[in-house]
Design an enzyme around this catalytic site. Structure first.
Site, short mmCIF file in Angstrom:
data_model
loop_
_atom_site.label_atom_id
_atom_site.label_comp_id
_atom_site.label_asym_id
_atom_site.label_seq_id
_atom_site.Cartn_x
_atom_site.Cartn_y
_atom_site.Cartn_z
N ASP A 134 0.78 -1.04 0.03
CA ASP A 134 0.00 0.06 0.01
C ASP A 134 0.75 1.37 -0.04
O ASP A 134 1.99 1.26 0.39
CB ASP A 134 -0.82 -0.14 1.14
CG ASP A 134 -1.96 -1.07 1.41
OD1 ASP A 134 -2.33 -1.63 0.09
OD2 ASP A 134 -2.18 -1.53 2.30
N TYR A 136 6.90 -9.63 7.77
CA TYR A 136 6.80 -8.32 8.11
C TYR A 136 6.81 -7.72 9.21
O TYR A 136 7.06 -8.47 10.31
CB TYR A 136 5.26 -8.04 7.62
CG TYR A 136 4.77 -7.97 6.40
CD1 TYR A 136 4.52 -7.02 5.65
CD2 TYR A 136 4.26 -9.29 5.50
CE1 TYR A 136 4.00 -6.84 4.06
CE2 TYR A 136 3.80 -9.22 4.36
CZ TYR A 136 3.69 -8.19 3.75
OH TYR A 136 3.09 -8.24 2.39
#
Length: 256
Positions: A43, A94
């Site tokens: 994103d 992540y």
């Protein structure tokens, strides 16, 4: 023959990885031509250390980096077989970084245990409107660590859905603040409610690695340049700055 390129980038420099004229992928097409696949569509605001793109062209990394936009580097290349799908990774890692504002880290760790495993994560996914979006997936591990005035939340799994990590990060921080209880989180897993959980800010998220059974040829010069860049932008104490510093540290690990 397809080739995978490892790329690192500062997410604040682009409007996401793809889907917008100011995203990173259109810049990559100017260099590589057709993009055959990518590891993750991050994103806007989300940075990456080890994302990948797949193309049909083998190019010298030095040349590629001479054409890359500011804030992005190609630091590895690997030849892969025909039919290779970069979305089918063995593992994705992540990191989410947030300021510590008094959250109870022990409660966050308890909540993290609850969110690991195989579940219907509909409450933690932003559905894009597809009729058959898979909502059941497996999260292998979530580790919550307090480092000074910052909370580091590490996630590991084969695949994460749209906004899933940012929503889980928000939920863990909310549990640490007492806004949500562990029982509330359990209820969100047992009785999914799409849209019930907000997303934490994108700037705190870094894609650390996408793991494949592939050996990459590494350009250590590009690694060092990315490392220096991330550290130079992390001088100010903020979640985003800390995320960039963590990205730099992760890049440094590839050199060891």
């Amino acid at each position: 023959m397809p080739y995978l390129y490892r790329i690192a980038y500062d997410g604040t420099m682009f409007y996401g990885f793809t889907g917008h004229p100011n995203s990173l992928e259109p810049r990559l097409r100017l260099i590589f031509g057709e993009i055959l696949g990518r590891g993750s569509r991050t994103d806007p605001g989300v940075s990456a250390v080890g994302n990948v793109v797949m193309t049909g062209r083998k190019m010298a990394l030095g040349y590629v980096n001479s054409k890359m936009p500011k804030g992005a580097w190609a630091w590895g290349i690997a030849e892969v077989p025909e039919g290779f799908n970069p979305r089918r990774a063995k593992l994705r890692r992540y990191l989410y970084v947030a300021p510590h504002w008094g959250e109870d880290v022990d409660v966050m760790r308890e909540a993290a245990k609850l969110l690991t495993g195989t579940h219907d994560y509909s409450s933690f996914i932003q559905l894009r409107g597809e009729k058959h979006t898979p909502t059941v997936t497996t999260v292998y591990d979530i580790d919550v660590t307090l480092r000074g005035d910052l909370i580091f939340i590490y996630f590991a799994g084969r695949g994460f859905r749209n906004k899933m990590i940012r929503k889980m990060a928000w939920a863990l921080l909310a549990a640490g603040r007492g806004v949500l209880s562990v029982d509330d989180l359990a209820d969100l897993l047992k009785k999914p409610r799409p849209g019930a959980v907000p997303s934490a800010p994108a700037e705190g998220l870094v894609l650390l690695d996408i793991v494949y059974d592939v050996k990459f040829e590494v350009d250590f010069s590009a690694l060092r340049k990315a490392y220096v860049y991330f550290l130079s932008k992390s001088r100010h104490l903020s979640a985003h700055a800390a995320a960039l510093r963590a990205a730099g540290e992760a890049l440094a690990m590839w050199e060891s």
